[in-house]
Design an enzyme around this catalytic site. Structure first.
Site, PDB file in Angstrom:
ATOM      1  N   ASN A   1       0.791  -1.002   0.136  1.00 51.77           N
ATOM      2  CA  ASN A   1       0.124  -0.109  -0.014  1.00 51.77           C
ATOM      3  C   ASN A   1       1.058   1.667  -0.303  1.00 51.77           C
ATOM      4  O   ASN A   1       2.164   1.001   0.456  1.00 51.77           O
ATOM      5  CB  ASN A   1      -0.791   0.216   1.518  1.00 51.77           C
ATOM      6  CG  ASN A   1      -1.880  -1.296   1.179  1.00 51.77           C
ATOM      7  OD1 ASN A   1      -2.150  -2.060   0.441  1.00 51.77           O
ATOM      8  ND2 ASN A   1      -2.560  -1.198   2.315  1.00 51.77           N
TER       9      ASN A   1
ATOM     10  N   HIS B   1       5.982  -0.398  -2.696  1.00 52.02           N
ATOM     11  CA  HIS B   1       5.218   0.219  -3.712  1.00 52.02           C
ATOM     12  C   HIS B   1       5.857   1.656  -3.429  1.00 52.02           C
ATOM     13  O   HIS B   1       4.650   2.521  -4.259  1.00 52.02           O
ATOM     14  CB  HIS B   1       4.330  -0.140  -4.725  1.00 52.02           C
ATOM     15  CG  HIS B   1       4.300  -1.617  -4.861  1.00 52.02           C
ATOM     16  ND1 HIS B   1       2.657  -2.340  -4.875  1.00 52.02           N
ATOM     17  CD2 HIS B   1       4.852  -2.680  -5.059  1.00 52.02           C
ATOM     18  CE1 HIS B   1       2.781  -3.480  -5.244  1.00 52.02           C
ATOM     19  NE2 HIS B   1       3.930  -3.709  -5.488  1.00 52.02           N
TER      20      HIS B   1
HETATM   21  N1  APR Z   1     -10.685  -7.580   5.022  1.00 50.34           N
HETATM   22  C1  APR Z   1      -9.661  -7.882   4.674  1.00 50.34           C
HETATM   23  N2  APR Z   1      -9.256  -8.673   2.869  1.00 50.34           N
HETATM   24  C2  APR Z   1     -10.256  -7.624   1.568  1.00 50.34           C
HETATM   25  C3  APR Z   1     -11.062  -6.663   2.360  1.00 50.34           C
HETATM   26  C4  APR Z   1     -11.190  -6.426   3.883  1.00 50.34           C
HETATM   27  N3  APR Z   1     -11.867  -5.650   4.373  1.00 50.34           N
HETATM   28  N4  APR Z   1     -11.505  -5.770   1.249  1.00 50.34           N
HETATM   29  C5  APR Z   1     -10.793  -6.526   0.223  1.00 50.34           C
HETATM   30  N5  APR Z   1      -9.873  -7.614   0.516  1.00 50.34           N
HETATM   31  C6  APR Z   1      -9.504  -8.541   0.185  1.00 50.34           C
HETATM   32  C7  APR Z   1      -9.914  -8.064  -1.473  1.00 50.34           C
HETATM   33  O1  APR Z   1     -10.799  -9.995  -1.651  1.00 50.34           O
HETATM   34  C8  APR Z   1      -8.435  -8.882  -2.398  1.00 50.34           C
HETATM   35  O2  APR Z   1      -7.685 -10.362  -2.724  1.00 50.34           O
HETATM   36  O3  APR Z   1      -7.876  -7.255  -0.687  1.00 50.34           O
HETATM   37  C9  APR Z   1      -7.285  -7.870  -1.678  1.00 50.34           C
HETATM   38  C10 APR Z   1      -7.500  -6.468  -2.673  1.00 50.34           C
HETATM   39  O4  APR Z   1      -6.305  -7.232  -3.289  1.00 50.34           O
HETATM   40  P1  APR Z   1      -6.161  -5.757  -4.778  1.00 50.34           P
HETATM   41  O5  APR Z   1      -6.829  -5.498  -5.097  1.00 50.34           O
HETATM   42  O6  APR Z   1      -6.170  -7.215  -6.277  1.00 50.34           O
HETATM   43  O7  APR Z   1      -4.613  -5.418  -3.637  1.00 50.34           O
HETATM   44  P2  APR Z   1      -3.095  -6.070  -3.519  1.00 50.34           P
HETATM   45  O8  APR Z   1      -3.442  -6.737  -3.455  1.00 50.34           O
HETATM   46  O9  APR Z   1      -3.018  -4.915  -2.895  1.00 50.34           O
HETATM   47  O10 APR Z   1      -2.971  -5.683  -5.053  1.00 50.34           O
HETATM   48  C11 APR Z   1      -1.570  -5.301  -5.320  1.00 50.34           C
HETATM   49  O11 APR Z   1      -1.513  -3.973  -7.371  1.00 50.34           O
HETATM   50  O12 APR Z   1      -2.274  -2.605  -8.660  1.00 50.34           O
HETATM   51  C12 APR Z   1      -1.012  -3.228  -7.774  1.00 50.34           C
HETATM   52  O13 APR Z   1       0.373  -1.554  -6.848  1.00 50.34           O
HETATM   53  C13 APR Z   1      -0.382  -1.771  -6.773  1.00 50.34           C
HETATM   54  O14 APR Z   1      -0.326  -2.497  -4.643  1.00 50.34           O
HETATM   55  C14 APR Z   1      -0.821  -3.029  -5.426  1.00 50.34           C
HETATM   56  C15 APR Z   1      -0.646  -4.021  -6.021  1.00 50.34           C
END
Ligand code: APR
Length: 230
Positions: free
Chosen positions: A91, A108
């Site tokens: 994040n 990141h």
């Molecule tokens: N509690 C726990 N998990 C949650 C919640 C919650 N309240 N809300 C959503 N999630 C989970 C979703 O099920 C999903 O698996 O969080 C995850 C979010 O996934 P992404 O949107 O893909 O985010 P992230 O994994 O951080 O993305 C990674 O991708 O675009 C790039 O650089 C960007 O840092 C980012 C990276």
């Protein structure tokens, strides 16, 4: 000896603070196409769109607060010591830092920092970057760019006793390799996610970060105290 707990967080841990996850709606992030605002090509093509977008995100940080999930992870570091717990976050928000975590790698980058496009100098963001500016860019890792601190993260994973992934879809390299690296080193791997992913974790806790992280941390702290007493 260290316990070597490595925790990876993703957008899901900040969702309940009011920040959007990345893959909520078809490659969109806060209503923009990811390619437009999170690639070097997007910045080269249209700096004002990118500067306006990040200026807006930074201002939004003032309206959101760390949740009890962020605070619980800060407590874990405080109780077990920063040599035992390392937080790696994908994040770019500052909610872990504001909650009090200090042993942290923001792999990141950080929204509240800007980076000189020629010299690489990093500064804290204090005011909006002018929209036409191409000298200073957000200090965030865009698609196709190199992750921050990967050597140090890999070293910690290679000696980890436990790896915990919280609120991440595990779709983006290199974070999607971390569980396998830790597991190869003998670590127990745990996922906390509102929707379990396909990745082969040893244990899954299904639920929101706010619901699940504080009791998980409480169990780890109790376990640590029991071991220390013996
Ligand atoms: N509690 C726990 N998990 C949650 C919640 C919650 N309240 N809300 C959503 N999630 C989970 C979703 O099920 C999903 O698996 O969080 C995850 C979010 O996934 P992404 O949107 O893909 O985010 P992230 O994994 O951080 O993305 C990674 O991708 O675009 C790039 O650089 C960007 O840092 C980012 C990276």
């Amino acid at each position: 000896m260290t316990l070597g707990i490595v925790i990876l967080t993703g957008a899901g841990i900040s969702a309940e603070s009011g920040l959007s996850t990345f893959r909520g709606a078809e490659g969109m992030w806060e209503g923009h196409r990811v390619a437009e605002v999170a690639t070097p090509e997007g910045f080269a093509a249209n700096p004002p769109v990118v500067q306006r977008f990040y200026n807006g995100l930074r201002r939004r940080l003032a309206d959101v607060e760390p949740s009890v999930a962020h605070s619980a992870l800060a407590r874990l570091e405080h109780e077990l010591g920063p040599h035992n717990v390392h937080l790696v976050t994908q994040n770019v928000d500052d909610l872990h830092q504001r909650a009090g975590s200090t042993a942290i790698t923001a792999m990141h980058g950080e929204l509240r920092q800007i980076r000189h496009t020629a010299t690489g100098e990093v500064r804290s963001w204090t005011q909006d970057v002018p929209e036409t500016d191409t000298t200073w860019r957000p200090n965030v890792v865009w698609f196709g760019e190199r992750t921050i601190g990967l050597a140090e993260i890999t070293e910690k994973l290679s000696s980890a006793g436990m790896f915990v992934a919280i609120g991440t879809s595990g779709t983006v390299y290199p974070a999607n390799q971390f569980a396998a690296i830790a597991k190869a080193a003998g670590a127990i791997t745990v996922e906390i996610n509102i929707e379990p992913t396909d990745a082969p974790f040893d244990r899954r806790i299904v639920g929101s970060a706010v619901q699940c992280v504080p009791p998980f941390v409480e169990r780890l702290v109790q376990c640590y105290r029991r071991v220390r007493r013996h």
